[in-house]
Design an enzyme around this catalytic site. Structure first.
Site, PDB file in Angstrom:
ATOM      1  N   HIS A   1     -35.561  20.097   7.189  1.00 55.25           N
ATOM      2  CA  HIS A   1     -36.835  20.698   7.571  1.00 55.25           C
ATOM      3  C   HIS A   1     -36.652  22.060   8.243  1.00 55.25           C
ATOM      4  O   HIS A   1     -35.762  22.255   9.076  1.00 55.25           O
ATOM      5  CB  HIS A   1     -37.596  19.774   8.516  1.00 55.25           C
ATOM      6  CG  HIS A   1     -37.908  18.443   7.928  1.00 55.25           C
ATOM      7  ND1 HIS A   1     -38.724  18.283   6.830  1.00 55.25           N
ATOM      8  CD2 HIS A   1     -37.513  17.186   8.275  1.00 55.25           C
ATOM      9  CE1 HIS A   1     -38.836  17.008   6.530  1.00 55.25           C
ATOM     10  NE2 HIS A   1     -38.105  16.320   7.393  1.00 55.25           N
TER      11      HIS A   1
ATOM     12  N   THR B   1       0.832  -1.202   0.000  1.00 55.57           N
ATOM     13  CA  THR B   1       0.000   0.000   0.000  1.00 55.57           C
ATOM     14  C   THR B   1       0.869   1.255   0.000  1.00 55.57           C
ATOM     15  O   THR B   1       0.470   2.290  -0.533  1.00 55.57           O
ATOM     16  CB  THR B   1      -0.965   0.016   1.201  1.00 55.57           C
ATOM     17  OG1 THR B   1      -0.227   0.120   2.414  1.00 55.57           O
ATOM     18  CG2 THR B   1      -1.821  -1.243   1.211  1.00 55.57           C
TER      19      THR B   1
ATOM     20  N   ARG C   1     -43.692  26.579   1.536  1.00 48.72           N
ATOM     21  CA  ARG C   1     -42.770  26.174   2.590  1.00 48.72           C
ATOM     22  C   ARG C   1     -41.336  26.397   2.127  1.00 48.72           C
ATOM     23  O   ARG C   1     -41.055  26.539   0.932  1.00 48.72           O
ATOM     24  CB  ARG C   1     -42.963  24.704   2.952  1.00 48.72           C
ATOM     25  CG  ARG C   1     -42.605  23.763   1.808  1.00 48.72           C
ATOM     26  CD  ARG C   1     -42.621  22.297   2.219  1.00 48.72           C
ATOM     27  NE  ARG C   1     -42.249  21.426   1.098  1.00 48.72           N
ATOM     28  CZ  ARG C   1     -42.018  20.125   1.209  1.00 48.72           C
ATOM     29  NH1 ARG C   1     -42.120  19.524   2.386  1.00 48.72           N
ATOM     30  NH2 ARG C   1     -41.684  19.408   0.150  1.00 48.72           N
TER      31      ARG C   1
END
Length: 316
Positions: free
Chosen positions: A265, A75, A192
């Site tokens: 919301h 790696t 809204r």
């Protein structure tokens, strides 16, 4: 390479009622390699900032089953390869990942494929006396650009995207006509706030290596924002589909687009206890719980390529 690798008899750890214990699909590599490239070929410098992950797939039975590292490309080597390839410039995250995929699949016979992913962070020039400075930058936090290349032998599947693109419209959104039952308390509304964090990924058609990925990215982002802003939204689902449809109509080189959009919301605050009205002007922004809307928009003649989308998600 088969998805199921059978362990030699000498390495099996046991059997179960359903059969032998075997090695399943696997991949490995170096994750989240931070690389910043400054191009200094003129007094006006350019900056490219990526977080890159490289994972290889292929003949890695021996390292898993026998501890034999003969095929195990370290790696650390993968990390160094990312830095070395950055020396020549990045250009676009997609092109850079394609170069990495070609290198690893082409350099090691036992590497049959893999996934190469990147997050790209944008920087803007600092404005000084109305002009962008040549070599000073400020981080742009509007969104994070994403890219993914899945290598499968000679094939390359390319997925671009973005995440954390927060948008809000203060009107022209409503929610009506939904089923009501004893647990329904949400009132219907025709006006809204609608806000969301857009996460989108779009898969290119096969053979799209020569696309101007930077130009396509800029235009897809433009379309997503324009569609969100310009249409009345009867539901976040309808807005999501309109956004995806507009992208596919404008870009035939894109096979499909997937989006995840939470409903952030905003609830009207009751100011009556204080003797005040609230004509849809003061809101409480709730961070949770939230609605989560997710869907793909595709062409009916396109193969689904689910293995590509699996590579775009965490392994487990």
């Amino acid at each position: 390479m088969s998805d199921t690798l059978i362990a030699p008899e000498s390495t099996q750890t046991g059997t179960t009622a359903s059969g032998r214990i075997v090695l399943g699909p696997n991949q490995y590599g170096k994750a989240e390699v931070r690389v910043v490239k400054i191009t200094r070929d003129s007094p006006r410098h350019e900056i490219e900032d990526l977080n890159v992950s490289s994972q290889l797939r292929g003949d890695f039975e021996a390292v898993h089953l026998e501890g034999d590292n003969g095929h195990c490309v370290a790696t650390d080597t993968q990390k160094n390869t990312i830095y070395a390839h950055a020396r020549a410039g990045i250009g676009s995250p997609e092109k850079f990942l394609l170069r990495l995929s070609d290198h690893f699949i082409g350099s090691f016979d036992w590497v049959k494929g893999g996934r190469w992913a990147a997050d790209s962070y944008a920087w803007n020039r600092i404005e000084v006396d109305g002009e962008g400075h040549d070599h000073s930058f400020v981080r742009s936090n509007q969104e994070v650009r994403t890219a993914l290349v899945v290598g499968d032998g000679e094939k390359r599947h390319i997925v671009s995207g973005l995440k954390d693109l927060t948008v809000l419209k203060s009107t022209e959104s409503g929610f009506q006509g939904y089923p009501k039952d004893p647990y329904t308390t949400l009132p219907e509304t025709t006006d809204r706030i609608m806000s969301t964090d857009i996460a989108a990924r779009w898969r290119f058609t096969e053979g799209s290596r020569d696309v101007d990925f930077n130009a396509v990215y800029d235009d897809v982002k433009r379309i997503l924002l324009a569609e969100f802003a310009s249409r009345y939204s009867a539901a976040l689902q309808a807005t999501l589909f309109d956004m995806g449809r507009a992208v596919l109509e404008a870009h035939p080189e894109i096979a499909e687009i997937r989006m995840s959009m939470p409903n952030k919301h905003h609830f009207v605050v009751d100011l009556e206890p204080f003797g005040l009205d609230n004509p849809n002007e003061v809101f409480f922004a709730a961070d949770r719980p939230y609605g989560l809307i997710e869907a793909s928009v595709t062409r009916d003649d396109e193969a689904p390529h689910e293995h590509v989308w699996e590579a775009a998600s965490p392994f487990c």
